[in-house]
Design a protein around this motif. Structure first.
Motif, PDB file in Angstrom:
ATOM      1  N   TYR A  31       0.813  -1.213   0.000  1.00 12.15           N
ATOM      2  CA  TYR A  31       0.000   0.000   0.000  1.00 12.15           C
ATOM      3  C   TYR A  31       0.854   1.274   0.000  1.00 12.15           C
ATOM      4  O   TYR A  31       0.305   2.376   0.012  1.00 12.15           O
ATOM      5  N   PHE A  32       2.148   1.148   0.016  1.00  7.30           N
ATOM      6  CA  PHE A  32       3.016   2.325   0.048  1.00  7.30           C
ATOM      7  C   PHE A  32       3.091   2.997  -1.315  1.00  7.30           C
ATOM      8  O   PHE A  32       3.009   2.349  -2.351  1.00  7.30           O
ATOM      9  N   THR A  33       3.251   4.318  -1.293  1.00  8.70           N
ATOM     10  CA  THR A  33       3.410   5.092  -2.522  1.00  8.70           C
ATOM     11  C   THR A  33       4.896   5.209  -2.869  1.00  8.70           C
ATOM     12  O   THR A  33       5.765   4.730  -2.135  1.00  8.70           O
ATOM     13  N   ARG A  34       5.161   5.889  -3.983  1.00 11.16           N
ATOM     14  CA  ARG A  34       6.549   6.108  -4.385  1.00 11.16           C
ATOM     15  C   ARG A  34       7.299   6.951  -3.352  1.00 11.16           C
ATOM     16  O   ARG A  34       8.501   6.774  -3.141  1.00 11.16           O
ATOM     17  N   ILE A  35       6.586   7.862  -2.704  1.00 11.59           N
ATOM     18  CA  ILE A  35       7.218   8.697  -1.684  1.00 11.59           C
ATOM     19  C   ILE A  35       7.612   7.850  -0.478  1.00 11.59           C
ATOM     20  O   ILE A  35       8.706   8.003   0.076  1.00 11.59           O
ATOM     21  N   HIS A  36       6.708   6.945  -0.063  1.00 11.30           N
ATOM     22  CA  HIS A  36       7.036   6.033   1.033  1.00 11.30           C
ATOM     23  C   HIS A  36       8.276   5.210   0.687  1.00 11.30           C
ATOM     24  O   HIS A  36       9.195   5.059   1.514  1.00 11.30           O
ATOM     25  N   ASP A  37       8.299   4.674  -0.547  1.00 15.65           N
ATOM     26  CA  ASP A  37       9.440   3.854  -0.969  1.00 15.65           C
ATOM     27  C   ASP A  37      10.730   4.651  -0.964  1.00 15.65           C
ATOM     28  O   ASP A  37      11.786   4.155  -0.559  1.00 15.65           O
ATOM     29  N   SER A  38      10.633   5.903  -1.421  1.00 16.29           N
ATOM     30  CA  SER A  38      11.830   6.746  -1.465  1.00 16.29           C
ATOM     31  C   SER A  38      12.359   7.040  -0.069  1.00 16.29           C
ATOM     32  O   SER A  38      13.573   6.962   0.178  1.00 16.29           O
ATOM     33  N   ILE A  39      11.462   7.350   0.860  1.00 22.47           N
ATOM     34  CA  ILE A  39      11.886   7.663   2.227  1.00 22.47           C
ATOM     35  C   ILE A  39      12.483   6.436   2.899  1.00 22.47           C
ATOM     36  O   ILE A  39      13.543   6.505   3.545  1.00 22.47           O
ATOM     37  N   LEU A  40      11.815   5.292   2.735  1.00 27.87           N
ATOM     38  CA  LEU A  40      12.359   4.057   3.312  1.00 27.87           C
ATOM     39  C   LEU A  40      13.710   3.708   2.715  1.00 27.87           C
ATOM     40  O   LEU A  40      14.600   3.196   3.407  1.00 27.87           O
ATOM     41  N   GLY A  41      13.870   3.983   1.418  1.00 25.51           N
ATOM     42  CA  GLY A  41      15.155   3.717   0.775  1.00 25.51           C
ATOM     43  C   GLY A  41      16.267   4.568   1.359  1.00 25.51           C
ATOM     44  O   GLY A  41      17.383   4.080   1.589  1.00 25.51           O
ATOM     45  N   VAL A  42      15.970   5.849   1.615  1.00 26.82           N
ATOM     46  CA  VAL A  42      16.980   6.738   2.205  1.00 26.82           C
ATOM     47  C   VAL A  42      17.329   6.291   3.626  1.00 26.82           C
ATOM     48  O   VAL A  42      18.515   6.243   4.007  1.00 26.82           O
ATOM     49  N   ILE A  43      16.303   5.938   4.406  1.00 29.41           N
ATOM     50  CA  ILE A  43      16.555   5.489   5.783  1.00 29.41           C
ATOM     51  C   ILE A  43      17.380   4.206   5.779  1.00 29.41           C
ATOM     52  O   ILE A  43      18.351   4.071   6.540  1.00 29.41           O
ATOM     53  N   SER A  44      17.013   3.253   4.920  1.00 28.57           N
ATOM     54  CA  SER A  44      17.745   1.982   4.848  1.00 28.57           C
ATOM     55  C   SER A  44      19.195   2.199   4.446  1.00 28.57           C
ATOM     56  O   SER A  44      20.110   1.590   5.010  1.00 28.57           O
ATOM     57  N   SER A  45      19.397   3.082   3.463  1.00 27.08           N
ATOM     58  CA  SER A  45      20.764   3.364   3.012  1.00 27.08           C
ATOM     59  C   SER A  45      21.587   4.006   4.118  1.00 27.08           C
ATOM     60  O   SER A  45      22.751   3.636   4.344  1.00 27.08           O
ATOM     61  N   ASN A  46      21.001   4.965   4.827  1.00 29.16           N
ATOM     62  CA  ASN A  46      21.727   5.627   5.919  1.00 29.16           C
ATOM     63  C   ASN A  46      22.080   4.642   7.034  1.00 29.16           C
ATOM     64  O   ASN A  46      23.199   4.663   7.569  1.00 29.16           O
ATOM     65  N   LEU A  47      21.133   3.784   7.381  1.00 27.59           N
ATOM     66  CA  LEU A  47      21.383   2.829   8.458  1.00 27.59           C
ATOM     67  C   LEU A  47      22.468   1.828   8.082  1.00 27.59           C
ATOM     68  O   LEU A  47      23.355   1.530   8.888  1.00 27.59           O
ATOM     69  N   SER A  48      22.405   1.289   6.874  1.00 30.14           N
ATOM     70  CA  SER A  48      23.383   0.274   6.459  1.00 30.14           C
ATOM     71  C   SER A  48      24.782   0.856   6.310  1.00 30.14           C
ATOM     72  O   SER A  48      25.777   0.170   6.550  1.00 30.14           O
ATOM     73  N   ARG A  49      24.871   2.147   5.941  1.00 27.68           N
ATOM     74  CA  ARG A  49      26.186   2.760   5.702  1.00 27.68           C
ATOM     75  C   ARG A  49      26.805   3.363   6.958  1.00 27.68           C
ATOM     76  O   ARG A  49      28.019   3.265   7.168  1.00 27.68           O
ATOM     77  N   PHE A  50      25.981   3.979   7.809  1.00 23.38           N
ATOM     78  CA  PHE A  50      26.528   4.760   8.911  1.00 23.38           C
ATOM     79  C   PHE A  50      26.192   4.218  10.296  1.00 23.38           C
ATOM     80  O   PHE A  50      26.893   4.546  11.257  1.00 23.38           O
ATOM     81  N   ASN A  51      25.140   3.440  10.444  1.00 23.15           N
ATOM     82  CA  ASN A  51      24.683   3.051  11.769  1.00 23.15           C
ATOM     83  C   ASN A  51      24.815   1.569  12.077  1.00 23.15           C
ATOM     84  O   ASN A  51      24.645   1.171  13.231  1.00 23.15           O
ATOM     85  N   LEU A  52      25.084   0.761  11.074  1.00 18.48           N
ATOM     86  CA  LEU A  52      25.054  -0.691  11.257  1.00 18.48           C
ATOM     87  C   LEU A  52      26.402  -1.298  10.902  1.00 18.48           C
ATOM     88  O   LEU A  52      26.973  -0.994   9.845  1.00 18.48           O
ATOM     89  N   ALA A  53      26.898  -2.151  11.782  1.00 15.36           N
ATOM     90  CA  ALA A  53      28.150  -2.871  11.537  1.00 15.36           C
ATOM     91  C   ALA A  53      27.950  -4.328  11.944  1.00 15.36           C
ATOM     92  O   ALA A  53      27.555  -4.618  13.079  1.00 15.36           O
ATOM     93  N   VAL A  54      28.207  -5.245  11.011  1.00  7.23           N
ATOM     94  CA  VAL A  54      28.062  -6.670  11.264  1.00  7.23           C
ATOM     95  C   VAL A  54      29.385  -7.333  10.921  1.00  7.23           C
ATOM     96  O   VAL A  54      29.942  -7.105   9.844  1.00  7.23           O
ATOM     97  N   ALA A  55      29.889  -8.154  11.834  1.00  6.91           N
ATOM     98  CA  ALA A  55      31.202  -8.751  11.616  1.00  6.91           C
ATOM     99  C   ALA A  55      31.246 -10.148  12.215  1.00  6.91           C
ATOM    100  O   ALA A  55      30.542 -10.458  13.183  1.00  6.91           O
ATOM    101  N   GLN A  56      32.071 -10.974  11.610  1.00  9.26           N
ATOM    102  CA  GLN A  56      32.363 -12.310  12.113  1.00  9.26           C
ATOM    103  C   GLN A  56      33.812 -12.282  12.592  1.00  9.26           C
ATOM    104  O   GLN A  56      34.751 -12.217  11.794  1.00  9.26           O
ATOM    105  N   LYS A  57      34.003 -12.284  13.891  1.00 11.15           N
ATOM    106  CA  LYS A  57      35.331 -12.074  14.453  1.00 11.15           C
ATOM    107  C   LYS A  57      36.331 -13.123  13.997  1.00 11.15           C
ATOM    108  O   LYS A  57      37.504 -12.821  13.794  1.00 11.15           O
ATOM    109  N   ASP A  58      35.868 -14.345  13.836  1.00 11.83           N
ATOM    110  CA  ASP A  58      36.765 -15.417  13.399  1.00 11.83           C
ATOM    111  C   ASP A  58      36.023 -16.271  12.377  1.00 11.83           C
ATOM    112  O   ASP A  58      34.912 -16.731  12.633  1.00 11.83           O
ATOM    113  N   LYS A  59      36.638 -16.462  11.203  1.00 10.31           N
ATOM    114  CA  LYS A  59      35.989 -17.232  10.145  1.00 10.31           C
ATOM    115  C   LYS A  59      35.779 -18.689  10.535  1.00 10.31           C
ATOM    116  O   LYS A  59      34.931 -19.368   9.953  1.00 10.31           O
ATOM    117  N   LYS A  60      36.550 -19.171  11.477  1.00 12.49           N
ATOM    118  CA  LYS A  60      36.402 -20.560  11.897  1.00 12.49           C
ATOM    119  C   LYS A  60      35.237 -20.743  12.865  1.00 12.49           C
ATOM    120  O   LYS A  60      34.841 -21.869  13.142  1.00 12.49           O
TER     121      LYS A  60
END
Length: 355
Positions: A160-189
């Protein structure tokens, strides 16, 4: 006769090098007032920035993944690795290695986590709405009619979201993944994953970290056990269908026996329907027995294919707080300003010499 041309002297003697160094030293010394003033201004700006910059809060969640299915050829692969052979056992599954890291940062996972409800300031809102309020986007949106009415209600249907909703969610998702979120595997084993969510709002860091981990965990379990669950559902439908046929056949046998009660032995043709129903009962009983056995085996397979996600450490309030200290701001501001003014002074002299 050939004349020997004088050789061009490319190398710089130690004496010339010392003279050039002294020349530059005298030049910097003549510019000390500009450098000191720039450093002082930078220190003041750094101090002001330390007052204006909001502190950041880090929510850390650590969990381990265990999949009973990952046995099989593991012994062969580990044996081969001892001899320096790589048989490619740790392939490119979606939940292995770097793929799992990217899954946490995928737009789908982040958006689904953003639409989860949270309790904030006495009201139940979505995490997306909480992000918008924290960043004060609505102050500028109120001046734009198309954005003023935009709302992100909890558990909203994506279709039910419009193009504006999609655009805003896209900006929020991009900001979170680039600046606010860090995921790491300390040891590959090891199969231990650490996720950090950093933001200026303590509750947002906590809520988003927990909801994103829960969303990825549900997707992980559903995908890994999808085939086994589909197979079990088919077997259960077949079992229910055969059980219904068996009950119908048993009722048919009883009805046929009632119709042939005290029947003249010479009239055997009247016993045919009862015999047919009895065959149906025996056939359906055999089929149902096999289906029940296969269903139980499918349940065991589903339990084996359903991975275990064990949370080791959950974020607990108060979260780790980090802020730019006053002394750090002064030193950092003065250093950056001093470095920049020295670079400008050097370029200025080089340009003058070039002319």
């Amino acid at each position: 006769m050939t004349t020997k041309e004088p050789m061009v002297k490319d190398e710089i003697s130690l004496k010339e090098l010392i003279e050039k160094g002294k020349d530059w030293y005298d030049y910097f010394l003549s510019q000390w007032k500009i450098i000191v003033i720039a450093g002082f201004i930078g220190a003041v700006l750094g101090l002001g920035y330390s007052f204006m910059k909001k502190p950041t809060y880090t929510a850390t969640l650590t969990f381990a993944l265990e999949n009973e299915k990952s046995g099989g050829s593991g012994g062969i692969l580990s044996l081969a690795s001892q001899f320096g052979l790589d048989l490619g056992g740790s392939g490119g599954g979606i939940f292995e290695g770097a793929n799992l890291m990217e899954l946490f940062k995928s737009r789908t996972m982040i958006e689904q986590a953003l639409l989860k409800p949270v309790f904030y300031k006495g009201d139940t809102i979505s995490l997306a709405e909480m992000y918008i309020q924290n960043n004060e986007w609505r102050k500028s949106w109120n001046k734009k009619p198309k954005l003023a009415k935009i709302q992100f209600l909890p558990r909203s249907k994506r279709k039910y979201f419009t193009r504006i909703h999609d655009s805003i969610l896209g900006v929020i998702s991009s900001n979170l993944s680039r600046f606010n979120l860090a995921v790491a595997q300390k040891d590959k084993k090891l199969s231990i994953i650490t996720m950090d969510v950093i933001s200026s709002n303590e509750l947002f860091s906590l809520y988003f970290c927990e909801n994103l981990a829960r969303q990825v965990g549900q997707f992980y379990i559903a995908t890994k056990s999808k085939k086994a669950r589909a197979n079990l559902e088919i077997l259960q439908r077949q079992t229910d269908s055969i059980r219904g046929e068996l009950n119908y056949a048993i009722a048919g046998v009883a009805s046929a026996n009632d119709n042939t009660f005290n029947l003249n032995p010479a009239l055997n043709i009247r016993r045919v329907p009862s015999a047919k129903k009895q065959v149906d009962v025996q056939a359906n009983t055999a089929i149902l027995t096999e289906l029940v056995k296969q269903s139980e085996l499918a349940k065991v397979a589903l339990r084996r294919e359903t991975p275990l996600i064990q949370v080791l450490d959950k974020p607990i309030l108060p979260l780790a707080k980090e802020r730019l200290g006053k002394m750090k701001g002064i030193v950092l501001g003065g250093f950056v300003a001093g470095f920049l003014i020295i670079f400008v002074v050097i370029m200025k002299r080089l340009l003058l010499n070039f002319k």
